[in-house]
Write an enzyme that holds these catalytic residues in place. Structure first.
Site, PDB file in Angstrom:
ATOM      1  N   LYS A 109      -6.134   2.450   8.225  1.00  0.00           N
ATOM      2  CA  LYS A 109      -6.313   3.384   9.340  1.00  0.00           C
ATOM      3  C   LYS A 109      -6.151   4.841   8.917  1.00  0.00           C
ATOM      4  CE  LYS A 109      -1.458   3.109  10.849  1.00  0.00           C
ATOM      5  NZ  LYS A 109      -1.031   2.049   9.906  1.00  0.00           N
ATOM      6  N   HIS A 237       8.668  -1.080  10.265  1.00  0.00           N
ATOM      7  CA  HIS A 237       8.024   0.202   9.976  1.00  0.00           C
ATOM      8  C   HIS A 237       8.923   1.298  10.522  1.00  0.00           C
ATOM      9  CE1 HIS A 237       5.069   3.293   9.345  1.00  0.00           C
ATOM     10  NE2 HIS A 237       4.112   2.426   9.032  1.00  0.00           N
ATOM     11  N   GLU A 307       3.267  -0.779   3.273  1.00  0.00           N
ATOM     12  CA  GLU A 307       2.020  -0.345   3.883  1.00  0.00           C
ATOM     13  C   GLU A 307       1.862   1.176   3.799  1.00  0.00           C
ATOM     14  OE1 GLU A 307       2.388  -1.786   7.848  1.00  0.00           O
ATOM     15  OE2 GLU A 307       2.591  -3.879   7.249  1.00  0.00           O
TER      16      GLU A 307
END
Length: 464
Positions: A109, A237, A307
């Site tokens: 993204k 996250h 990530e």
């Protein structure tokens, strides 16, 4: 500098062979990076970054010199990027030096540029995807579906079925309804329980939307067990652009607790996904705390993935934009001084969308101008004698749309007089820019990218 063909026919690729005459320049193996990491110290990487800036500036100047704004066709003077794949390569070396235990799954993204994805695949990285379209982009690089994690805790049902068709087994969840959906549409999926974290100091907070609190974690694991689903790990996250490294420590400790709860339920978890939040400026500090926490709470046999997004690509893209209009105004802070309003052919509805969505503050620099201020350097690097003030000239910078919020910079002092037809450039424009650009007011969201490589390792992997 030589030219090589690009995967994208409309774009250009420049390759510099002036930096690091490495003996691995002909290798195509993704193991290349791990074999050469020790040869690139921190000082070497810093020197290479400076050399890269010179190369980027050279390419920017060459491109704008070829454009005559008084005679060009509509759109020829549109904003454009220079993307240094060598910078991404160097960021990967830093990652390997500081987080060698953690396998990166690039957050698509952040910037889904095909050349970025191709390089990530060549480097051996995985992909963090959140939609069918992102899964397709990752698969188009030729990677095995096992190198993709569908890291979206609240998924569209048809996308779950699509992931099953494509063999993308790894995916996250954080609620009971998601487990029932997965049971119905992809019962063989490999699941990660996404837990809540403290991301209060992050640029972009995610905990308001995703993450199971610890007080419901066990009940979710028990439900998954009852549904005979395969839970293999935990994910978290700490927020995009995290600013508190202790958030990683607390999240790792919480993940350890969930691992232990899962063992009591009957699961033998084998993977921890530590998410994103990594930034260029604080990377080593964050990496040190994270590495120590991982070694303290998780034995070597536990697989660790992450990530990262902006960490890899933010500094790799530089944007050049053309000054399409200028207004002479009084300096609101000092009416005795002149100031100017500059209007560019790109703004917050375009590539500067990172101002709105990512809380960024792009810094304008002069690429071409009418006249430079005393004591500054002109485009050729020589000193200029001028009647302009040595303190510079104040500007506000605006985008091209008719919306009043389309402001790039409310106030900036630049060392030169910028006029219509001149160019400004902005560094660190690789994260959350192109991917969220729109066509509001009829302006394009498709801007040229000139790809360059300041590292022979990246050139070899990409066949530049």
């Amino acid at each position: 500098m030589v030219m090589a063909p690009s995967v994208l026919a409309s774009d250009e690729v420049y390759v510099s062979n002036n930096h690091y005459n490495n003996d691995h320049s002909s290798s195509k193996d993704s193991k290349l990076v791990s074999n050469t990491t020790l040869n690139h110290g921190v000082n070497d990487l810093y020197k290479a970054k400076l050399a890269s800036k010179d190369l980027v500036f050279e390419v920017l100047k060459k491109r704008v010199a070829s454009i005559n704004v008084d005679r060009c066709e509509p759109g020829e003077e549109d904003a454009f990027y220079v993307a240094d794949m060598g910078e991404i390569y160097r960021q990967h070396l830093r990652w390997k030096m500081n987080l060698g235990r953690v396998k990166p799954f690039y957050a698509v993204k952040c910037n889904p540029d095909p050349e970025i994805l191709r390089l990530m695949a060549k480097l051996g990285n995985g992909f963090d995807c959140a939609s069918k379209a992102e899964i397709d982009l990752a698969l188009q690089t030729g990677v095995d579906p096992s190198r993709i994690i569908y890291a979206q805790p609240c998924k569209t049902k048809s996308y779950i079925r699509y992931a099953a068709q494509k063999g993308v087994k790894q995916m996250t969840f954080d609620n009971a309804d998601e487990l029932y959906k997965i049971k119905a549409d992809f019962p063989d999926a490999e699941l990660y329980l996404r837990i809540l974290t403290d991301d209060s100091t992050s640029l972009c907070r995610l905990s308001m939307k995703f993450g199971a609190s610890l007080d419901v974690a066990r009940s979710l694991l028990e439900l998954a067990r009852q549904l005979e689903l395969n839970v293999v790990g935990v994910s978290f996250h700490v927020g995009s652009g995290a600013e508190d490294p202790k958030a990683f420590l607390k999240a790792v400790q919480d993940a350890r607790w969930v691992f232990d709860q899962a063992a009591e339920v009957g699961y033998e978890l084998h993977t921890l996904d530590v998410g994103g939040g990594f930034c260029d400026e604080t990377f080593e500090k964050f990496a040190a705390i994270l590495s120590q926490a991982l070694d303290t709470y998780f034995p070597a046999q536990v697989r660790i993935i992450a990530e990262p997004g902006r960490y890899y690509v933010a500094g790799a893209f530089t944007l050049a934009a053309n000054v399409i209009a200028r207004r002479d105004v009084r300096d609101p802070k000092d009416p005795s001084r002149d100031a100017y309003m500059l209007y560019l052919n790109d703004g917050v509805y375009g590539n500067f969308s990172n101002i709105i969505f990512d809380h960024q503050h792009p810094v304008a620099q002069i690429l071409t101008c009418v006249e430079t201020c005393p004591g500054s350097s002109d485009s050729d690097g020589s000193s200029s004698t001028s009647s302009l003030s040595s303190s510079g000239i104040d500007y506000s910078i605006w985008g091209p749309t008719c919306d009043g919020i389309d402001v790039i910079t409310e106030r900036v002092t630049l060392p030169g007089l910028v006029d219509v037809g001149d160019w400004l450039y902005f560094e660190n424009m690789g994260a959350y820019t192109r991917c969220s650009a729109t066509r509001f007011n009829g302006f394009t969201d498709n801007h040229d990218v000139i790809y360059i490589s300041s590292e022979t390792g990246a050139s070899a992997l990409l066949d530049y």
